[in-house]
Scaffold this motif. Sequence first.
Motif, PDB file in Angstrom:
ATOM      1  N   ALA A  57       0.836  -1.202   0.000  1.00  0.00           N
ATOM      2  CA  ALA A  57       0.000   0.000   0.000  1.00  0.00           C
ATOM      3  C   ALA A  57       0.872   1.254   0.000  1.00  0.00           C
ATOM      4  CB  ALA A  57      -0.918  -0.008   1.226  1.00  0.00           C
ATOM      5  N   GLN A  58       1.927   1.248   0.814  1.00  0.00           N
ATOM      6  CA  GLN A  58       2.831   2.393   0.889  1.00  0.00           C
ATOM      7  C   GLN A  58       3.611   2.572  -0.414  1.00  0.00           C
ATOM      8  OE1 GLN A  58       3.770   5.608   2.361  1.00  0.00           O
ATOM      9  NE2 GLN A  58       3.432   4.357   4.211  1.00  0.00           N
ATOM     10  N   MET A  59       3.977   1.458  -1.060  1.00  0.00           N
ATOM     11  CA  MET A  59       4.723   1.535  -2.313  1.00  0.00           C
ATOM     12  C   MET A  59       3.964   2.330  -3.372  1.00  0.00           C
ATOM     13  SD  MET A  59       5.842  -1.437  -5.038  1.00  0.00           S
ATOM     14  CE  MET A  59       4.214  -1.379  -5.816  1.00  0.00           C
ATOM     15  N   LEU A  60       2.659   2.102  -3.469  1.00  0.00           N
ATOM     16  CA  LEU A  60       1.859   2.813  -4.461  1.00  0.00           C
ATOM     17  C   LEU A  60       1.950   4.322  -4.246  1.00  0.00           C
ATOM     18  CD1 LEU A  60      -1.333   0.565  -4.539  1.00  0.00           C
ATOM     19  CD2 LEU A  60       0.473   0.681  -6.266  1.00  0.00           C
ATOM     20  N   ILE A  61       1.923   4.733  -2.977  1.00  0.00           N
ATOM     21  CA  ILE A  61       2.008   6.155  -2.660  1.00  0.00           C
ATOM     22  C   ILE A  61       3.395   6.691  -2.974  1.00  0.00           C
ATOM     23  CG2 ILE A  61       1.739   7.874  -0.844  1.00  0.00           C
ATOM     24  CD1 ILE A  61      -0.850   6.413  -1.615  1.00  0.00           C
ATOM     25  N   ILE A  62       4.423   5.935  -2.618  1.00  0.00           N
ATOM     26  CA  ILE A  62       5.800   6.371  -2.844  1.00  0.00           C
ATOM     27  C   ILE A  62       6.109   6.443  -4.338  1.00  0.00           C
ATOM     28  CG2 ILE A  62       8.220   5.622  -2.603  1.00  0.00           C
ATOM     29  CD1 ILE A  62       7.526   4.817   0.266  1.00  0.00           C
ATOM     30  N   LEU A  63       5.555   5.543  -5.127  1.00  0.00           N
ATOM     31  CA  LEU A  63       5.754   5.609  -6.580  1.00  0.00           C
ATOM     32  C   LEU A  63       5.249   6.927  -7.142  1.00  0.00           C
ATOM     33  CD1 LEU A  63       4.804   2.001  -7.801  1.00  0.00           C
ATOM     34  CD2 LEU A  63       7.086   2.992  -7.607  1.00  0.00           C
ATOM     35  N   LEU A  64       4.222   7.489  -6.516  1.00  0.00           N
ATOM     36  CA  LEU A  64       3.695   8.789  -6.933  1.00  0.00           C
ATOM     37  C   LEU A  64       4.635   9.934  -6.577  1.00  0.00           C
ATOM     38  CD1 LEU A  64      -0.079   8.785  -5.891  1.00  0.00           C
ATOM     39  CD2 LEU A  64       0.798   8.942  -8.224  1.00  0.00           C
ATOM     40  N   GLY A  65       5.599   9.644  -5.692  1.00  0.00           N
ATOM     41  CA  GLY A  65       6.432  10.709  -5.166  1.00  0.00           C
ATOM     42  C   GLY A  65       5.835  11.314  -3.906  1.00  0.00           C
ATOM     43  N   PHE A 190       4.733   7.400 -14.025  1.00  0.00           N
ATOM     44  CA  PHE A 190       4.978   8.626 -14.796  1.00  0.00           C
ATOM     45  C   PHE A 190       4.889   9.851 -13.897  1.00  0.00           C
ATOM     46  CE2 PHE A 190       3.702  10.908 -19.013  1.00  0.00           C
ATOM     47  CZ  PHE A 190       4.983  11.465 -19.067  1.00  0.00           C
ATOM     48  N   ILE A 191       3.873   9.894 -13.038  1.00  0.00           N
ATOM     49  CA  ILE A 191       3.702  11.026 -12.125  1.00  0.00           C
ATOM     50  C   ILE A 191       4.894  11.135 -11.180  1.00  0.00           C
ATOM     51  CG2 ILE A 191       2.328  11.938 -10.207  1.00  0.00           C
ATOM     52  CD1 ILE A 191      -0.141  10.741 -11.578  1.00  0.00           C
ATOM     53  N   GLY A 192       5.304   9.995 -10.630  1.00  0.00           N
ATOM     54  CA  GLY A 192       6.431  10.003  -9.707  1.00  0.00           C
ATOM     55  C   GLY A 192       7.738  10.388 -10.359  1.00  0.00           C
ATOM     56  N   SER A 193       7.887  10.056 -11.640  1.00  0.00           N
ATOM     57  CA  SER A 193       9.130  10.375 -12.357  1.00  0.00           C
ATOM     58  C   SER A 193       9.201  11.841 -12.757  1.00  0.00           C
ATOM     59  CB  SER A 193       9.250   9.509 -13.613  1.00  0.00           C
ATOM     60  OG  SER A 193       9.309   8.145 -13.281  1.00  0.00           O
ATOM     61  N   ALA A 251      12.536   0.934   1.837  1.00  0.00           N
ATOM     62  CA  ALA A 251      13.906   1.439   1.677  1.00  0.00           C
ATOM     63  C   ALA A 251      14.914   0.290   1.709  1.00  0.00           C
ATOM     64  CB  ALA A 251      14.221   2.450   2.773  1.00  0.00           C
ATOM     65  N   LEU A 252      14.693  -0.693   2.586  1.00  0.00           N
ATOM     66  CA  LEU A 252      15.565  -1.868   2.634  1.00  0.00           C
ATOM     67  C   LEU A 252      15.547  -2.622   1.313  1.00  0.00           C
ATOM     68  CD1 LEU A 252      14.966  -3.422   6.182  1.00  0.00           C
ATOM     69  CD2 LEU A 252      17.161  -2.670   5.245  1.00  0.00           C
ATOM     70  N   GLY A 253      14.406  -2.581   0.633  1.00  0.00           N
ATOM     71  CA  GLY A 253      14.293  -3.239  -0.662  1.00  0.00           C
ATOM     72  C   GLY A 253      14.965  -2.474  -1.789  1.00  0.00           C
ATOM     73  N   GLY A 254      15.464  -1.282  -1.501  1.00  0.00           N
ATOM     74  CA  GLY A 254      16.192  -0.512  -2.509  1.00  0.00           C
ATOM     75  C   GLY A 254      15.336   0.429  -3.331  1.00  0.00           C
ATOM     76  N   ILE A 255      14.108   0.661  -2.901  1.00  0.00           N
ATOM     77  CA  ILE A 255      13.227   1.576  -3.640  1.00  0.00           C
ATOM     78  C   ILE A 255      13.488   3.008  -3.169  1.00  0.00           C
ATOM     79  CG2 ILE A 255      10.836   2.280  -4.054  1.00  0.00           C
ATOM     80  CD1 ILE A 255      10.017  -0.606  -3.830  1.00  0.00           C
ATOM     81  N   PRO A 256      13.809   3.929  -4.078  1.00  0.00           N
ATOM     82  CA  PRO A 256      14.017   5.327  -3.670  1.00  0.00           C
ATOM     83  C   PRO A 256      12.710   5.953  -3.207  1.00  0.00           C
ATOM     84  CG  PRO A 256      14.018   5.141  -6.058  1.00  0.00           C
ATOM     85  CD  PRO A 256      13.985   3.735  -5.527  1.00  0.00           C
ATOM     86  N   LEU A 257      12.786   6.806  -2.210  1.00  0.00           N
ATOM     87  CA  LEU A 257      11.585   7.412  -1.649  1.00  0.00           C
ATOM     88  C   LEU A 257      11.177   8.682  -2.386  1.00  0.00           C
ATOM     89  CD1 LEU A 257      12.336   6.963   2.172  1.00  0.00           C
ATOM     90  CD2 LEU A 257      11.236   5.389   0.561  1.00  0.00           C
ATOM     91  N   THR A 258      11.836   8.931  -3.513  1.00  0.00           N
ATOM     92  CA  THR A 258      11.551  10.135  -4.296  1.00  0.00           C
ATOM     93  C   THR A 258      10.535   9.894  -5.415  1.00  0.00           C
ATOM     94  OG1 THR A 258      13.543   9.605  -5.576  1.00  0.00           O
ATOM     95  CG2 THR A 258      13.753  11.243  -3.831  1.00  0.00           C
ATOM     96  N   GLY A 259      10.126   8.638  -5.605  1.00  0.00           N
ATOM     97  CA  GLY A 259       9.075   8.341  -6.565  1.00  0.00           C
ATOM     98  C   GLY A 259       9.550   7.898  -7.932  1.00  0.00           C
ATOM     99  N   GLY A 260       8.645   7.245  -8.656  1.00  0.00           N
ATOM    100  CA  GLY A 260       8.909   6.906 -10.046  1.00  0.00           C
ATOM    101  C   GLY A 260       9.617   5.593 -10.299  1.00  0.00           C
ATOM    102  N   ARG A 261      10.183   4.963  -9.274  1.00  0.00           N
ATOM    103  CA  ARG A 261      10.924   3.716  -9.471  1.00  0.00           C
ATOM    104  C   ARG A 261      10.653   2.752  -8.327  1.00  0.00           C
ATOM    105  NH1 ARG A 261      16.577   4.458  -9.180  1.00  0.00           N
ATOM    106  NH2 ARG A 261      16.297   6.525  -8.284  1.00  0.00           N
ATOM    107  N   GLY A 262      10.646   1.451  -8.674  1.00  0.00           N
ATOM    108  CA  GLY A 262      10.444   0.420  -7.660  1.00  0.00           C
ATOM    109  C   GLY A 262       9.517  -0.673  -8.152  1.00  0.00           C
ATOM    110  N   SER A 263       9.629  -1.842  -7.538  1.00  0.00           N
ATOM    111  CA  SER A 263       8.793  -2.982  -7.927  1.00  0.00           C
ATOM    112  C   SER A 263       8.332  -3.734  -6.687  1.00  0.00           C
ATOM    113  CB  SER A 263       9.587  -3.936  -8.833  1.00  0.00           C
ATOM    114  OG  SER A 263      10.576  -4.629  -8.077  1.00  0.00           O
TER     115      SER A 263
END
Length: 320
Positions: A57-65, A190-193, A251-263
């Motif tokens: 759930a948090q990942m979806l929000i973080i992907l948005l930035g 796209f929005i997060g990037s 963050a431990l999984g390596g997803i940046p908290l700035t948005g646009g990237r992660g799986s």
Amino acid sequence: MGSGICGGERFVNKYINLWILIGVCAISALVEPRFLGPTNLINISNVASILLIAALAQMLIILLGEIDLSMGSVVALVSMVTVMTANQFGIWYGFLAGIAAGGIAGLLNGFITSLGVPSFITTVAALTYMAGIARYISGGIPVESKDPASGLLGSTYVGPIPLTVLIAACLLGLIYAVTKFSQFGRVVYFIGSNKRATLLSGVNISRSILLTFTVSGTLTGLAGIILASRVHSGQPELFPTLAFEAIGAIALGGIPLTGGRGSVWQVLSGVIIYSVIKNALTLANFSSQVQQVILGLILILAVTVSMYSSKRTKLGVIGA
């Protein structure tokens, strides 16, 4: 020679979470032989399933930035709504009410954020007022469930596998499909990037933010229902650190908290690493206070590394 070094670096970076997980598991098994026992491994997966749902759930929000800090209060409020509704009308109505409460909480956060209010401010405010609502409707004390079926989601096993693990696995597959193949998923990335480029392309950003927060809130609501099912009660202080643990696992999984990237696979690896470390500390008989200190430091380190790596990536892109 240089290309070989770069290739080796990419290989290490690509599988770094796997190396970390193997290292943590090896150390844990050496220190405590019970770690690799089937009972303990099932326990790890059972505990990790809640964090995985929240982290997705948090990942979806973080992907948005964006970011959602209100999860702890949302699951507490959802647990109260679920149990109080179930006590009056039955457990299935309780489950539906809990899911709806989570979705509405996400909808409110998304609506305010879509108006231009930073999600950090929006969700910190939600963290406060939703906690207040949970305490108000419960009188500040836990509400016990009267329905014997209230533990259905939290304690049911399908063979040797906890039902919550299967639910989390299904959600992992669903979120993977949504983020990988749907138009909604592409828009979120796209929005997060690049929010400005997304706006210029004609995408309705406000609607996308609203939908993403609503979906995220619904998933958080499901986590709240499962937690309430496990403790057979609604509690105004159910899991106050949930948002921070979910962010730390991401963050431990390596997803940046700035948005646009992660799986979702990075989310899964981060959740497993965090849960394994937490379990190892418990088996090693560290007190809960010491565990909080160690886990807190690990989360700070993970977030710091994530932000630093993201900054380096951006500088590399600009330099190129």
